[in-house]
Design a protein around this motif. Sequence first.
Motif, short mmCIF file in Angstrom:
data_model
loop_
_atom_site.label_atom_id
_atom_site.label_comp_id
_atom_site.label_asym_id
_atom_site.label_seq_id
_atom_site.Cartn_x
_atom_site.Cartn_y
_atom_site.Cartn_z
N GLN A 118 0.88 -1.60 0.08
CA GLN A 118 0.03 0.06 0.04
C GLN A 118 0.67 1.37 0.05
O GLN A 118 0.36 2.42 -0.31
CB GLN A 118 -0.93 -0.13 1.12
N LYS A 119 2.09 1.26 0.46
CA LYS A 119 2.77 2.46 0.73
C LYS A 119 4.11 2.42 -0.44
O LYS A 119 4.66 3.33 -0.70
CB LYS A 119 3.27 2.74 1.88
N LYS A 152 -4.53 4.78 6.19
CA LYS A 152 -3.29 5.08 6.58
C LYS A 152 -2.28 5.70 5.76
O LYS A 152 -1.45 6.56 6.03
CB LYS A 152 -2.71 4.21 7.81
N ALA A 153 -1.98 4.87 4.63
CA ALA A 153 -1.16 5.10 3.82
C ALA A 153 -1.47 5.71 2.65
O ALA A 153 -0.49 6.16 1.79
CB ALA A 153 -0.12 3.92 3.43
N ASN A 156 -1.23 3.44 -3.63
CA ASN A 156 0.05 3.07 -4.14
C ASN A 156 -0.28 3.14 -5.55
O ASN A 156 -0.45 2.04 -6.03
CB ASN A 156 0.71 1.94 -3.71
N ARG A 443 1.94 8.45 -5.51
CA ARG A 443 0.98 7.80 -4.36
C ARG A 443 -0.20 8.97 -4.35
O ARG A 443 0.12 10.24 -4.36
CB ARG A 443 1.77 7.86 -3.24
N ALA A 446 -2.78 9.98 1.74
CA ALA A 446 -3.58 9.56 2.85
C ALA A 446 -4.74 10.52 2.92
O ALA A 446 -4.51 11.66 3.09
CB ALA A 446 -3.12 8.93 4.01
#
Lengths: 453, 89
Positions: A118-119, A152-153, A156, A443, A446
């Motif tokens: 995800q990050k 939270k992230a 991506n 990205r 968030a």
Amino acid sequence: MINSKEILETVRMVDAQNLDVRTITMAVSLIDCISDDGKVCAGKVYDKISRYSANLVKVGNDIATEYGIPIVNKRVSVTPVSIVGASSGAFTEIAKALDRAAIENGIDFIGGYSALVQKGLTDAETRFLKTIPETLAATERVCSSVNVASTKAGTNMDAVKMMGEIVLDTARLTADRDSIGCAKFVVFANAVEDNPFMAGAFCGVGEGECTVNVGVSGPGVVEQAIRNIESGDAADLTAVAETVKRTAFKITRAGMLIANEAAKRLGCKFGIIDLSLAPTPTVGDSVAYVLEAMGLESVGCHGTTAALALLNDAVKKGGVMASNHVGGLSGAFIPVSEDLGMISAVERGALSLDKLEAMTCVCSVGLDMIAVPGDTPASVISAIIADECAIGVVNNKTTAVRVVPAIGKGVGDRVDFGGLLGGAPVMKTNAYSAEKFISRGGRIPAPIHSNKN
Amino acid sequence: MKAIITTTGKDKTGILAEITRYISDANCNVEDISQTIMQGNFVMIMMIDLSRSPLGFAEIKEGLDEIASRSELSIHIQRAEIFEQMHHV
């Protein structure tokens, strides 16, 4: 003392309304199998799965016999293989070991050919993602999932871009079987670590050595309960919610008993109950019919999102009252190919991809088992995934995409997978391009409400 | 271990006799029984204790399945805890 009304109600739930335990999923940590030697790692994985799951099918069948509630699937989920195989790079060998262990022990599906990106992507994860299409084509029971976003992230988008290509490659490599590889692959936002349902089950790194997670289903039971309150004047929606909640409570309690018993007999810990109304392509086992029982002429019409929100919330409330450990996805699934009512709604033109997307804002997962034309560009699939991620990230919920590009087929054709996966009409996607947006990568930050510390 | 046997089907003579004979041959004790006719259908609910039976749960169930298919009845046997769990807090 138990009264006869209660006994007959339970018997009817199983006999006429398809109440079942959809899955007993044993989550096994493979962290201790890591080795820089691929052969050693795959060998350890095979041995560990075989050792822990040797009795899984027998225990499942015994419990089903004794309690009179069918247990449809016996599954295993494992630590994401992108982690287990990072040191050796032997991802494919590990997948083959998982497949062999599943087949030899009678396990229906084994999940965890997964990555959490995800990050960002490690070099090993980038290599891992590229192996997914071939692995899904070469194995029978291995399921794969990738988490590409979290509240939270953020999202991506480099990974999202890759996902479109992976879905298409998987479809092409299994084109001779109606692209069934895609039915074993799901892309997540906010993936949960204790989900017992496939294709998205994996054993999170925060989980213990070996845990039993149980998925209970029963859309037919909920549908009938709603129809039963329809005597004389229609009941109002508070009464409908109350009925769903009470029914969910009973189903979850049955699941709890079975989960505790399974954990005891298998010598591992009980993890969670996932109370998900998961449809099958059987008459009387449809989430769409539950919504129609509430008063919709056809699922997909205006009002569907509200009805689904009521259903999802009431199911969760009933489940939470019945068990201290409700987890997984818990709520209502809205797959198309696995639900007769959804299939009919698409065929009669009442249910579109856009409406399904709206419904994923309030269902327990996301766009599921949807067939799209085989010539859909990778960027469109990535864009569908990006939209779902946005819904999940912003609303603090799990969302997912499991789409099947039907190679060689177009809108109006059908794909047929058989069994629980069912079959689906190929649905129309939007003809305009998001190519430039997707190719930007990077990205998506968030959302503001993720900053809670 | 306690279990509930639920029998439903068209009413005819000898159903109760056949099932109780089978249960007693299996050395199970009948602890409670209720029987009614609902809209022409025979409904019998029986609570039994299997703890002294030399047969396993699955074997007892197989025997009941045989009676069910021979007599065109529906017979379920389920451990009693499932009903307690689902309907009582």
